[in-house]
Design a protein around this motif. Structure first.
Motif, mmCIF file in Angstrom:
data_model
loop_
_atom_site.group_PDB
_atom_site.id
_atom_site.type_symbol
_atom_site.label_atom_id
_atom_site.label_comp_id
_atom_site.label_asym_id
_atom_site.label_seq_id
_atom_site.Cartn_x
_atom_site.Cartn_y
_atom_site.Cartn_z
ATOM 1 N N PRO A 27 5.551 68.195 73.216
ATOM 2 C CA PRO A 27 4.323 67.423 73.016
ATOM 3 C C PRO A 27 3.129 68.236 72.515
ATOM 4 C CG PRO A 27 5.028 67.380 75.331
ATOM 5 C CD PRO A 27 6.095 68.061 74.574
ATOM 6 N N GLU A 47 7.582 74.739 76.350
ATOM 7 C CA GLU A 47 8.110 74.147 75.114
ATOM 8 C C GLU A 47 8.776 75.222 74.250
ATOM 9 O OE1 GLU A 47 4.650 70.640 74.876
ATOM 10 O OE2 GLU A 47 5.089 71.859 73.108
ATOM 11 N N LYS A 56 11.823 67.956 73.284
ATOM 12 C CA LYS A 56 10.489 67.359 73.278
ATOM 13 C C LYS A 56 9.441 68.475 73.362
ATOM 14 C CE LYS A 56 11.346 62.810 75.414
ATOM 15 N NZ LYS A 56 12.827 63.000 75.628
ATOM 16 N N GLN A 76 13.233 68.371 66.486
ATOM 17 C CA GLN A 76 14.061 67.160 66.311
ATOM 18 C C GLN A 76 15.523 67.550 66.118
ATOM 19 O OE1 GLN A 76 11.813 65.540 63.083
ATOM 20 N NE2 GLN A 76 10.486 64.304 64.423
#
Ligand SMILES: NC(=O)c1ccc[n+]([C@@H]2O[C@H](COP(=O)([O-])OP(=O)(O)OC[C@H]3O[C@@H](n4cnc5c(N)ncnc54)[C@H](O)[C@@H]3O)[C@@H](O)[C@H]2O)c1
Ligand SMILES: O=P(O)(O)OC[C@H](O)CO
Length: 417
Positions: free
Chosen positions: A386, A306, A384, A379
């Motif tokens: 999570p 991420e 993404k 955003q």
């Protein structure tokens, strides 16, 4: 090759290592093997690969080399090491500059643990070095002068080490801007994103000082203050768009117990340093909930992805994310409970409330505020995230750690990217 034309036996094996020779794998449940070589696919750790199996009666240890081959192997290793030592000596002679000789004064902003540690570190680099700390509470080691007067602290400084926590930096810098020389290089030690503006320190500092050309360097990497103060070997990275400036800071700070690499990737270094604090909270939650080592490894691996996804979308380099400020600092902060951020996570995972945890701390855990900024940034860049999003929702008390785990475990199982 003809051996492969023989019947191939494929066994699901649970090998056990014999006590007498750990390098020979003994398959207790293997049926009697004909003397011909076989190809055996095993399920042992590592990549299962067909390999000719020595006839069972052979007790030759495949790792035992003949004396000549041992001598050859050692010679290859010795030559490789000698080449490294020669390279290191030639680099050191070329890289030596007079930065330390030319630097007379360094100012440190922020009297927290890291600001104090770095002030002592710079003071130790040269007896004649003047180090001035601009703090709110001027009680410090005698070889460092502390003041709450910005003009005195900043006057004549050659470098500035910024160690004020990110969320307090804008107001702190706006309060001293009139005393800051427009050419004073700012070395930022602070790791985080400003909650409401999503800014990194490379944006906060020039904007708060109202000088877009303020020289900026980010100093980051796996560096617990306790170990740095104890002069334990540490490696960090300095990132600046100005390569010369990065090398000057490298010369100013590096010494026998502190190695400093350089980078041009300011965004990658800053994003990695900021987001690793959020991931460390998640790692702490896993530990606080006693979810085990498999889940810790899975969580940190997901978090690394991420961070890489967001950092590269923002222009950071993948090499940075797998370097000291990324993987290096992520491992340190996620796996070692010296981390304030990790400790916040452990306490959350064991059921404490966030406000109780924070009110019990006299140090900063930058990941708590940065978590909210990360989500807005994700955003903005359509990434993404999570795990880091779950941390943000837990920080906002919108999700319990237990519910977060259940939701993360039920996410779609997709291809790795
Ligand atoms: N401590 C470490 O091991 C370490 C290592 C590398 C980087 N850093 C980073 O260095 C930065 C500074 O952290 P630290 O660990 O030195 O701090 P700290 O947690 O030891 O102390 C927090 C500091 O913030 C100051 N502060 C609190 N409220 C303030 C306000 N409103 N205005 C100005 N100052 C205020 C406090 O006086 C204190 O000096 C952080 O971004 C941290 O992530 C810390
Ligand atoms: O105590 P933490 O979690 O703020 O981590 C300190 C440093 O950033 C470690 O590199």
């Amino acid at each position: 090759m003809e051996a492969l034309l023989e019947p191939v036996f494929v066994f699901k094996l649970n090998p056990s290592f014999t006590s007498k020779n750990p390098y020979t794998v003994h398959f207790p449940n293997l049926p009697k093997i004909p003397s011909k070589p076989l190809v055996v696919a095993t399920c042992c750790a590592g990549t299962p690969s067909p390999s000719p199996l020595l006839p069972q009666d052979s007790d030759q240890n495949p790792l035992q080399l003949s004396p000549d081959r041992t001598r050859d192997r050692r010679k290859v290793v010795r030559i490789a090491w000698e080449k490294l030592v020669r390279w290191s000596r030639s680099w050191r002679s070329k890289a030596k500059t007079d930065v330390l000789e030319r630097t007379k004064k360094v100012v440190v902003l922020g009297g927290g643990s890291f600001g104090t540690a770095m002030a002592a570190h710079v003071a130790n680099r040269k007896a004649q070095m003047e180090v001035s700390m601009l703090v709110r509470d001027p009680a410090l080691p005698e070889n460092v002068t502390a003041t709450s007067d910005a003009k005195t602290a900043l006057l004549g400084a050659d470098y500035c080490l910024h160690a004020v926590p990110v969320q307090f930096s804008t107001s702190f810098l706006e309060g001293i801007a009139e005393h800051v020389d427009p050419g004073l290089p700012f070395i930022s030690l602070s790791k985080g994103l400003e909650l409401n503006t999503l800014r990194m320190m490379s944006q906060i500092i020039p904007q708060a000082l109202k000088n877009p050309r303020q020289p900026f360097i980010a100093l980051s990497g796996p560096s617990f203050v306790l170990e740095l103060m104890n002069k334990l070997p540490t490696a960090m990275v300095v990132a600046s768009k100005d390569k010369k400036l990065a090398h000057a800071v490298q010369q100013l700070l590096s010494c026998s117990h502190l190695r400093i690499s350089t980078s041009r990737d300011v965004t990658g270094v800053e994003i990695a340093g900021a987001l690793k604090n959020v991931l460390a909270i998640a790692a702490g939650i896993v530990e606080g909930m006693n979810l085990g080592n498999n889940s810790m490894a899975a969580l940190v691996a997901q978090g690394c992805s991420e961070i890489r996804w967001l950092a590269t979308k923002m222009g950071g380099k993948p090499a940075t994310i797998t370097g000291l400020s990324g993987t290096g600092d992520i491992m340190l902060t996620c796996f070692v409970n010296l981390s304030r951020n990790k400790r916040v996570g452990v306490r959350l995972g064991s059921g404490e409330k966030l406000e109780d945890i924070l009110s019990s701390m006299n140090q900063v855990a930058e990941g708590v505020s940065t978590a909210g900024a990360v989500i807005a940034l994700a955003q903005k860049y359509n990434v993404k995230m999570p795990v880091l999003t779950a941390v943000a929702r837990i920080m906002d008390s919108e999700l319990t750690p237990k519910k977060a785990v259940l939701e993360l475990m039920s996410l779609p199982q997709v291809e790795e990217v």
